[in-house]
Design a protein around this motif. Structure first.
Motif, PDB file in Angstrom:
ATOM      1  N   PHE A   1      14.542  -9.760   8.277  1.00 55.69           N
ATOM      2  CA  PHE A   1      14.873 -10.955   9.053  1.00 55.69           C
ATOM      3  C   PHE A   1      14.637 -12.225   8.240  1.00 55.69           C
ATOM      4  N   LYS A   2      13.542 -12.258   7.492  1.00 57.40           N
ATOM      5  CA  LYS A   2      13.243 -13.434   6.683  1.00 57.40           C
ATOM      6  C   LYS A   2      14.351 -13.684   5.665  1.00 57.40           C
ATOM      7  N   GLU A   3      14.773 -12.608   4.998  1.00 55.76           N
ATOM      8  CA  GLU A   3      15.818 -12.743   3.980  1.00 55.76           C
ATOM      9  C   GLU A   3      17.157 -13.102   4.606  1.00 55.76           C
ATOM     10  N   GLN A   4      17.484 -12.436   5.702  1.00 53.78           N
ATOM     11  CA  GLN A   4      18.782 -12.679   6.334  1.00 53.78           C
ATOM     12  C   GLN A   4      18.875 -14.078   6.940  1.00 53.78           C
ATOM     13  N   LEU A   5      17.762 -14.565   7.495  1.00 54.65           N
ATOM     14  CA  LEU A   5      17.767 -15.931   8.031  1.00 54.65           C
ATOM     15  C   LEU A   5      17.954 -16.953   6.914  1.00 54.65           C
ATOM     16  N   ALA A   6      17.332 -16.706   5.770  1.00 58.02           N
ATOM     17  CA  ALA A   6      17.493 -17.607   4.628  1.00 58.02           C
ATOM     18  C   ALA A   6      18.937 -17.606   4.145  1.00 58.02           C
ATOM     19  N   ASP A   7      19.540 -16.422   4.054  1.00 58.97           N
ATOM     20  CA  ASP A   7      20.944 -16.326   3.623  1.00 58.97           C
ATOM     21  C   ASP A   7      21.870 -17.001   4.632  1.00 58.97           C
ATOM     22  N   PHE A   8      21.562 -16.818   5.923  1.00 58.33           N
ATOM     23  CA  PHE A   8      22.379 -17.412   6.981  1.00 58.33           C
ATOM     24  C   PHE A   8      22.342 -18.941   6.877  1.00 58.33           C
ATOM     25  N   LYS A   9      21.156 -19.488   6.651  1.00 61.57           N
ATOM     26  CA  LYS A   9      21.012 -20.938   6.512  1.00 61.57           C
ATOM     27  C   LYS A   9      21.728 -21.433   5.267  1.00 61.57           C
ATOM     28  N   ALA A  10      21.565 -20.698   4.160  1.00 61.47           N
ATOM     29  CA  ALA A  10      22.186 -21.103   2.891  1.00 61.47           C
ATOM     30  C   ALA A  10      23.707 -21.092   2.967  1.00 61.47           C
ATOM     31  N   SER A  11      24.260 -20.231   3.814  1.00 57.11           N
ATOM     32  CA  SER A  11      25.724 -20.136   3.940  1.00 57.11           C
ATOM     33  C   SER A  11      26.279 -21.112   4.972  1.00 57.11           C
ATOM     34  N   GLY A  12      25.423 -22.004   5.487  1.00 60.27           N
ATOM     35  CA  GLY A  12      25.894 -23.024   6.414  1.00 60.27           C
ATOM     36  C   GLY A  12      25.645 -22.732   7.874  1.00 60.27           C
ATOM     37  N   GLY A  13      24.907 -21.677   8.166  1.00 64.23           N
ATOM     38  CA  GLY A  13      24.637 -21.336   9.556  1.00 64.23           C
ATOM     39  C   GLY A  13      23.741 -22.367  10.230  1.00 64.23           C
ATOM     40  N   GLN A  14      23.892 -22.508  11.532  1.00 59.53           N
ATOM     41  CA  GLN A  14      23.076 -23.458  12.277  1.00 59.53           C
ATOM     42  C   GLN A  14      21.643 -22.958  12.418  1.00 59.53           C
ATOM     43  N   LYS A  15      20.764 -23.826  12.859  1.00 63.63           N
ATOM     44  CA  LYS A  15      19.338 -23.537  12.923  1.00 63.63           C
ATOM     45  C   LYS A  15      19.030 -22.362  13.845  1.00 63.63           C
ATOM     46  N   VAL A  16      18.133 -21.492  13.391  1.00 60.96           N
ATOM     47  CA  VAL A  16      17.649 -20.367  14.191  1.00 60.96           C
ATOM     48  C   VAL A  16      16.122 -20.378  14.142  1.00 60.96           C
ATOM     49  N   ASP A  17      15.490 -20.393  15.295  1.00 61.15           N
ATOM     50  CA  ASP A  17      14.041 -20.278  15.371  1.00 61.15           C
ATOM     51  C   ASP A  17      13.688 -18.823  15.682  1.00 61.15           C
ATOM     52  N   TRP A  18      12.708 -18.306  14.967  1.00 61.45           N
ATOM     53  CA  TRP A  18      12.324 -16.894  15.095  1.00 61.45           C
ATOM     54  C   TRP A  18      10.832 -16.809  15.366  1.00 61.45           C
ATOM     55  N   GLU A  19      10.471 -16.122  16.428  1.00 57.84           N
ATOM     56  CA  GLU A  19       9.074 -15.952  16.806  1.00 57.84           C
ATOM     57  C   GLU A  19       8.778 -14.468  17.006  1.00 57.84           C
ATOM     58  N   VAL A  20       7.689 -13.989  16.416  1.00 57.20           N
ATOM     59  CA  VAL A  20       7.221 -12.621  16.628  1.00 57.20           C
ATOM     60  C   VAL A  20       6.095 -12.674  17.655  1.00 57.20           C
TER      61      VAL A  20
END
Length: 465
Positions: A195-214
């Motif tokens: 999830f950490k890696e995929q969220l970083a890739d998503f942000k880098a590719s222009g994706g909008q903000k995502v907040d993630w809580e465990v």
């Protein structure tokens, strides 16, 4: 989110103590193999009932370093107080069974009455923000954008390019851009890194903000069985506003219950579903109330209606229901199509794609003879004659040629037959196909069978289906 031979002959604390050294040895062996793909070498298949369980649990817990101390769920003390036989599972101390019932008896009790399972070892997440829907549709093949509020279902996290299954997961929409996601305990470290890696890739590719809580420390219990709705219904603070008959399989709702001290609980996220094939509910509980909510259910229902149940009954129930266990029936090298999970791919996703591994997976949906790539193997169910087939047993054709492998197997307490799940060469997967399974060097007749082995009883309205 990821277990065994019927363990009815394993009773009492003495049996658990005798098995403890074997469990430790199996855990050590499994941890040495964490760098290899999930597989089940027949050389590691143990011989005793609790060893078989330990192999299942330690392979599911292989992400926990050997030096790490096992964690405890919020209900650990409750398990011990009720005679729980604790074993390592998913990095936690978890009950395999209790003094009050054998595993087989607990299995039957779940189907005829109701059982309460502690699944707090599972990892609960919240994803929110304007990019949450798009992110989840990137990493899973589910039609997340089409989920209604408080609707949810099974999906799979996928690796980019290959479409291999990182983990199986439940995704529930709680609001326009708010999702509750549950993943498996044994995949915790892998999933968190993913999830950490995929969220970083998503942000880098222009994706909008995502907040993630465990939601660390939260309780999660599964109330399963034919009496589940009656038991929960009697505790509702607002029975006139919460009609459990209109809460169907796959739906969820925030519900308050009356605790033993007379106070109302916090709003609890109650999802209709579970891992046993029976009607029931999974209840997410804030850390401070995990014990009080669980004790309220147990004491209000009485032992005649509700009993605690452990990993042993959970595994035989899920296998009868045809449900996969990650690390055994699913792994990183298996796609949803091979795993007979094509139904988790949303209808619009089959035409639009856009999820990890879509180029591979969508071609697999079409057989080779129709221009697609098809698949070389398929997950199937088997009824095995004679001795039960365990994980790692080879499936062979009439000429003795290997055509597949068992991934899960146990005697079915409900059917009185040996059931198994595994992967078989495409072409041998049709229901009714006769094959053989090699059990301890001897060929046993087996028949490919549709799953679930026991009809599911999920609540879908006026009739159980």
């Amino acid at each position: 989110m990821k277990r065994l031979r019927a363990l009815s002959n394993v009773n009492g604390a003495a049996a658990a103590r005798r098995a403890a050294p074997r469990i430790s040895r199996a855990l050590s062996t499994a941890l040495l193999r964490t760098s290899t793909p999930p597989s089940s070498p027949t050389s590691l298949v143990p011989t005793s009932a609790l060893q078989r369980l330990s192999l299942s649990t330690v392979r599911h817990a292989s992400s926990t370093p050997a030096s790490s101390e096992l964690q405890k769920t919020p209900l650990y003390d409750l398990h011990v107080a009720h005679g729980g036989k604790m074993v390592p599972f998913g990095g936690f101390h978890m009950p395999v069974q209790y003094d009050s019932l054998s595993v087989s008896a607990s299995h039957h009790f779940t189907r005829s009455h109701a059982s309460l399972f502690d699944v707090s070892h599972m990892v609960q997440h919240r994803f929110s923000g304007p990019g949450a829907t798009a992110f989840l549709e990137k990493v899973t093949p589910a039609s997340v954008s089409e989920l209604g509020t408080h609707m949810g279902g099974l999906s799979t996290l996928l690796w980019p390019v290959t479409g291999g299954i990182v983990d199986d997961t439940i995704i529930t929409r709680l609001g326009p851009e708010l999702f509750y996601v549950v993943t498996n305990a044994g995949c915790r470290e892998k999933d968190l890194a993913y999830f950490k890696e995929q969220l970083a890739d998503f942000k880098a590719s222009g994706g909008q903000k995502v907040d993630w809580e465990v939601l660390d420390g939260w309780g999660l219990i599964a109330l399963q069985g034919s009496l589940s709705a009656d038991i929960l219904g009697k505790l509702l603070v607002e029975p006139d506003e919460v009609d459990l008959k209109s809460l169907y399989f796959g739906q969820s709702k925030f519900i308050k219950i009356k605790l033993l001290n007379g106070e109302a609980s916090s709003p609890l996220l109650v999802s209709r579903g579970g891992y046993t094939g029976e009607d029931g509910f999974e209840i997410s509980i804030p850390p401070a109330e995990a014990v009080s909510v669980t004790e309220t259910l147990l004491q209000s229902a009485t032992p005649a209606q509700l009993q605690l149940a452990g990993l042993g009954a959970r595994d035989s129930l899920r296998l009868e229901a045809g449900m996969c266990l990650y690390g055994h029936d699913l792994d990183d090298s298996t796609t949803p199509v091979e795993a007979a999970l094509s139904w988790v791919i949303g209808k619009n996703r089959k035409t639009e794609g856009g999820f990890h591994g879509a180029d591979v997976i969508l071609k697999q949906l079409t057989p080779k003879k129709k221009g697609g790539s098809g698949v070389e193997r398929r997950r199937i169910g088997l009824i095995v004659e004679g001795a039960p087939a365990r994980e790692g047993a080879e499936i062979v054709n009439e000429n003795g040629e290997k055509i597949g492998k068992i991934t899960s197997g146990c005697p079915s307490p409900t059917l009185g037959k040996n059931v198994a799940m595994g992967y078989i060469k495409d072409g041998f997967h049709k229901s009714g196909t006769a094959v053989e399974v090699v059990v301890r060097g001897k060929k046993r007749k087996a028949t490919v069978t549709k799953m679930p082995f026991v009809p599911s009883k999920y609540w879908k309205g006026a009739a159980l289906a």
